[in-house]
Design an enzyme around this catalytic site. Structure first.
Site, short mmCIF file in Angstrom:
data_model
loop_
_atom_site.label_atom_id
_atom_site.label_comp_id
_atom_site.label_asym_id
_atom_site.label_seq_id
_atom_site.Cartn_x
_atom_site.Cartn_y
_atom_site.Cartn_z
N HIS A 81 0.81 -1.22 0.00
CA HIS A 81 0.00 0.00 0.00
C HIS A 81 0.84 1.27 0.00
CE1 HIS A 81 1.02 -0.18 4.26
NE2 HIS A 81 0.62 1.07 4.39
C1 UD1 Z 1 -2.23 5.19 6.04
C2 UD1 Z 1 -0.95 5.64 6.77
C3 UD1 Z 1 0.11 4.55 6.66
C4 UD1 Z 1 -0.42 3.22 7.16
C5 UD1 Z 1 -1.70 2.90 6.38
C6 UD1 Z 1 -2.35 1.60 6.80
C7 UD1 Z 1 -0.45 8.05 6.74
C8 UD1 Z 1 0.43 9.07 6.17
N1 UD1 Z 1 -0.40 6.84 6.16
O1 UD1 Z 1 -1.94 5.06 4.67
O2 UD1 Z 1 1.22 4.92 7.47
O3 UD1 Z 1 0.56 2.23 6.95
O4 UD1 Z 1 -2.64 3.95 6.61
O5 UD1 Z 1 -3.44 1.32 5.98
O6 UD1 Z 1 -1.16 8.32 7.68
N2 UD1 Z 1 -9.34 4.53 1.69
C9 UD1 Z 1 -10.54 3.88 1.63
N3 UD1 Z 1 -11.14 3.56 2.82
C10 UD1 Z 1 -10.59 3.84 4.03
C11 UD1 Z 1 -9.37 4.52 4.06
C12 UD1 Z 1 -8.74 4.85 2.87
O7 UD1 Z 1 -11.07 3.60 0.57
O8 UD1 Z 1 -11.18 3.50 5.07
C13 UD1 Z 1 -8.67 4.87 0.41
C14 UD1 Z 1 -8.93 6.28 -0.06
O9 UD1 Z 1 -8.99 6.26 -1.45
C15 UD1 Z 1 -7.67 7.01 0.39
C16 UD1 Z 1 -6.61 5.94 0.23
O10 UD1 Z 1 -7.25 4.72 0.58
O11 UD1 Z 1 -7.41 8.16 -0.38
C17 UD1 Z 1 -5.41 6.14 1.12
O12 UD1 Z 1 -5.81 6.28 2.49
P1 UD1 Z 1 -4.96 7.18 3.51
O13 UD1 Z 1 -5.61 7.16 4.82
O14 UD1 Z 1 -4.70 8.53 2.90
O15 UD1 Z 1 -3.55 6.48 3.55
P2 UD1 Z 1 -3.10 4.96 3.58
O16 UD1 Z 1 -2.45 4.66 2.28
O17 UD1 Z 1 -4.19 4.05 4.06
#
Ligand code: UD1
Length: 383
Positions: free
Chosen positions: A222
């Protein structure tokens, strides 16, 4: 004493569960009188990324959810700060406890310090040295501001002392994730792998692999460095198809960010066409632990999985160029090797791993009692 602890994203939930339990046990035994408030920033909001962890790990529902959701880093951090400041002004806690290195960790530490509230960071001192990694920025800022730095191992303590933190500020407590691991191992052991697939199979795929113990690979990816670049992601798919899936079945719980990018880059159909790969939705804690403990190899860019592989003795190919958790690496007695996204190196290390055995290790104080030491350190803190 009033403590607000903060969670935002999936790995935070695994770390906060034992801390909340430890507070309850201190209160019950009359060793402390702690009023605890749990704040969820709402960074992760899907049931599979959030609610399922609260249920499985018996974390009480958050007292306050800031509902931040997805966005750019500045949006997530900014909106969290604005919302969390209101909570702090109303609740006036003695401490804010943050865990890990996600955007919630950074945003809430800064907000608390600006209001002169003490900050305790659990899992302090980790350093990858990679400023391209958003989490490294979160770690550096949080640790610079925190009053009490609770570290999982001696390497992390050394990092902090080298950066000028004092011996009084830095307390070695061990790894709080291992408290959760120990408390849940038995439940994970009882789960069947076919059941995991049936409950979690991705709706756009069918159930197609059979997982035999010690003869399958688990993939989790991820990190932006792996999934935000089309060519990198394409190369990884190629390796999985030709280097791994030909030898053993693969199970891949696809993170929402990764699914989104695979679809953006028109690689989703390429992935679906690879035989011997089972795509499932993001898994619950116990399901992934069951898969990890019986896997032949883990291919991952996660931080926590490097640690869980270390205590399980599961071979771990870490698809990053650096790690903030060097204690998990082979050169420190662990089970993991770094391969970045160099496909030749990946192939080479994979071949070595197929032949060699690795041993499970338990670094010092990774003993399931870290959360109690965290509460103890807060109670004993003298400014
Ligand atoms: C975040 C953390 C990372 C951790 C990871 C675990 C930061 C900078 N990054 O990254 O350290 O290892 O979580 O998963 O805080 N999304 C969904 N549903 C959700 C959450 C996210 O669909 O419940 C999708 C959205 O499109 C979002 C993307 O995932 O834009 C990324 O989510 P985000 O919370 O920005 O960062 P992670 O890559 O999950």
């Amino acid at each position: 004493m009033k403590i607000i602890s903060v969670v935002g994203a999936r790995p935070n939930f695994i770390k906060i569960a034992p801390f909340i339990k430890a507070i309850k046990s201190y209160n019950k035994d009359g060793k402390a009188s702690i009023e605890h408030i749990l704040v969820h920033t709402g960074q992760h909001y899907d049931d599979r990324m959030s609610k399922s962890f609260f249920e499985a790990l018996k974390i009480p529902s958050a007292d306050i959810n800031l509902g931040i959701g997805s966005g750019t880093h500045a949006e997530q951090v900014g909106y969290t700060m604005i919302a969390f400041e209101k909570v702090l002004m109303k609740e006036q806690p003695d401490w804010v406890v943050v865990v890990g290195d996600v955007n919630a960790t950074l945003a809430c530490s800064v907000t608390a310090k600006k209001l002169n509230v003490r900050v305790c960071h659990i899992e302090a001192g980790l350093r990858s040295g990679d400023m391209q990694m958003p989490e490294e920025i979160n770690r550096l800022v949080t640790d610079r501001l925190a009053d009490l730095l609770l570290v999982p191992d001696r390497l992390s303590a050394k990092n902090l002392l080298g950066e000028g933190c004092t011996n009084e500020q830095v307390v070695m407590v061990g790894n709080i994730m291992i408290d959760t691991f120990d408390a849940n191992l038995e439940k994970a052991l009882a789960i069947s792998k076919s059941d995991i697939i049936n409950r979690n199979v991705h709706s756009e795929t069918s159930s197609k692999v059979v997982l035999e113990d010690h003869n399958y690979a688990v993939v989790t990816l991820h990190r932006p460095s792996n999934v935000d670049d089309k060519e990198t992601l394409k190369g990884i798919l190629n390796f999985l198809a030709n280097g791994v899936a030909e030898k053993m079945p693969i199970i891949w719980p696809v993170h929402p960010r990764t699914e989104k990018q695979l679809k953006n880059f028109n690689l989703w159909d390429v992935l679906l066409a690879i035989p011997n790969i089972q795509l499932v939705y993001p898994l619950g804690y116990h399901d992934l632990l069951q898969l990890n403990m019986n896997a032949k190899v883990m291919l991952t860019d996660s931080g926590g999985l490097q640690e869980e592989c270390t205590v399980l003795g599961t071979k771990c190919i870490t698809m990053r160029w650096n790690t903030e958790r060097p204690i998990t690496l082979k050169e420190h007695g662990g089970v993991s090797v770094l391969v970045g996204n160099d496909l030749q190196l990946l192939e080479k290390e994979f071949q070595i791993f197929l032949k060699e055995d690795v041993k499970a290790i338990r670094p010092e104080m990774w003993d399931g009692k870290t959360a109690l030491r965290c509460v103890d350190a807060i109670l004993k803190y003298k400014s």
